[in-house]
Design an enzyme around this catalytic site. Structure first.
Site, short mmCIF file in Angstrom:
data_model
loop_
_atom_site.label_atom_id
_atom_site.label_comp_id
_atom_site.label_asym_id
_atom_site.label_seq_id
_atom_site.Cartn_x
_atom_site.Cartn_y
_atom_site.Cartn_z
CE LYS A 255 59.75 65.97 38.28
NZ LYS A 255 60.76 64.95 38.14
CB SER B 82 54.21 53.62 24.77
OG SER B 82 53.25 52.76 25.31
NE ARG C 130 58.05 45.73 27.34
CZ ARG C 130 57.93 47.03 27.41
NH1 ARG C 130 57.50 47.69 26.38
NH2 ARG C 130 58.24 47.69 28.50
CG HIS D 108 50.25 48.59 27.12
ND1 HIS D 108 50.48 49.74 26.42
CD2 HIS D 108 51.23 48.51 28.05
CE1 HIS D 108 51.56 50.34 26.90
NE2 HIS D 108 52.04 49.62 27.88
P1 ADP Z 1 55.93 51.17 27.99
O1 ADP Z 1 57.14 50.49 28.59
O2 ADP Z 1 55.51 50.59 26.68
O3 ADP Z 1 56.00 52.66 28.00
P2 ADP Z 1 54.21 51.15 30.34
O4 ADP Z 1 55.09 51.87 31.25
O5 ADP Z 1 52.87 51.73 30.12
O6 ADP Z 1 54.75 50.81 28.90
O7 ADP Z 1 54.10 49.64 30.83
C1 ADP Z 1 53.15 49.13 31.68
C2 ADP Z 1 53.37 47.65 31.82
O8 ADP Z 1 53.09 46.99 30.60
C3 ADP Z 1 54.79 47.24 32.18
O9 ADP Z 1 54.74 46.12 33.04
C4 ADP Z 1 55.39 46.84 30.86
O10 ADP Z 1 56.43 45.91 31.02
C5 ADP Z 1 54.18 46.21 30.19
N1 ADP Z 1 54.29 46.23 28.75
C6 ADP Z 1 54.53 47.28 27.96
N2 ADP Z 1 54.58 46.92 26.66
C7 ADP Z 1 54.38 45.56 26.64
C8 ADP Z 1 54.34 44.56 25.61
N3 ADP Z 1 54.57 44.88 24.35
N4 ADP Z 1 54.09 43.30 25.97
C9 ADP Z 1 53.90 42.98 27.26
N5 ADP Z 1 53.94 43.85 28.28
C10 ADP Z 1 54.18 45.13 27.98
#
Ligand code: ADP
Length: 163
Positions: free
Chosen positions: A43, A132, A94, A19
């Site tokens: 929720k 995450s 990703r 992130h």
């Molecule tokens: P996760 O999928 O890790 O639970 P989120 O829902 O918080 O993460 O994702 C928010 C945004 O960040 C999404 O667009 C997701 O594709 C991107 N993202 C999550 N992890 C990465 C990473 N390791 N590298 C690049 N983008 C990421």
């Protein structure tokens, strides 16, 4: 001068190095990034509550605090993006698995709000498999996933799983 602002939405439960890398890259394109935690009032879900997620994001984005805002929202992302005056929505891409869902969501958002463009930034190869969810899974079983999250997040995860 009007600031060019982007919204970077997600669950950030918790924020990972992947992130953070996307935030850094986004800051090379716009003046300000609003990291927006999506939550559902009815929720509540996740390991960390919204206040804890905000606290961790604030700690790890401190070096670029002037250019980063942290917020939470519920409801339609495009409504939120308009509310904060964002010209773009940033998403990270990703592995191939992200593509279908992201494509659907970006298409729907374009249908709802043609003036807010979604921009995809490709994950750095070292974070291609960082999520995450996976970090939480590994650490919940006592594994070491600290390479994928900032030290303060790793510490908090260890504490969470100890209690
Ligand atoms: P996760 O999928 O890790 O639970 P989120 O829902 O918080 O993460 O994702 C928010 C945004 O960040 C999404 O667009 C997701 O594709 C991107 N993202 C999550 N992890 C990465 C990473 N390791 N590298 C690049 N983008 C990421």
């Amino acid at each position: 001068m009007n600031k060019r602002r982007a919204v970077y939405p997600g669950s950030f439960d918790p924020i990972t190095n992947g992130h953070l890398d996307i935030v850094r890259r986004a800051l090379s394109l716009v003046d300000e990034v609003v990291i927006a935690i999506a939550y559902n009032q009815e929720k509540p879900s996740g390991l960390f509550d919204v206040a804890e997620r905000i606290e961790l994001i604030r700690a790890v984005t401190a070096p670029f605090a002037k250019k980063v805002k942290i917020d939470s929202f519920h409801g339609l992302l495009v409504d939120y993006a308009r509310k904060v005056g964002a010209v773009t929505i940033i998403r990270g891409l990703r592995a191939v698995a992200d593509f279908e869902y992201e494509f659907q969501m970006a298409s729907m958002n374009r249908h709802l709000a043609g003036d807010v463009e979604t921009v995809f930034l490709m994950a750095d190869e070292q974070y291609f498999y960082t999520s995450s969810k996976l970090v939480k899974e590994v650490m919940s079983f006592g594994g070491d996933a600290s390479a994928f999250v900032p030290p303060v997040v790793a510490k908090r995860l260890r504490k969470k799983f100890k209690s």
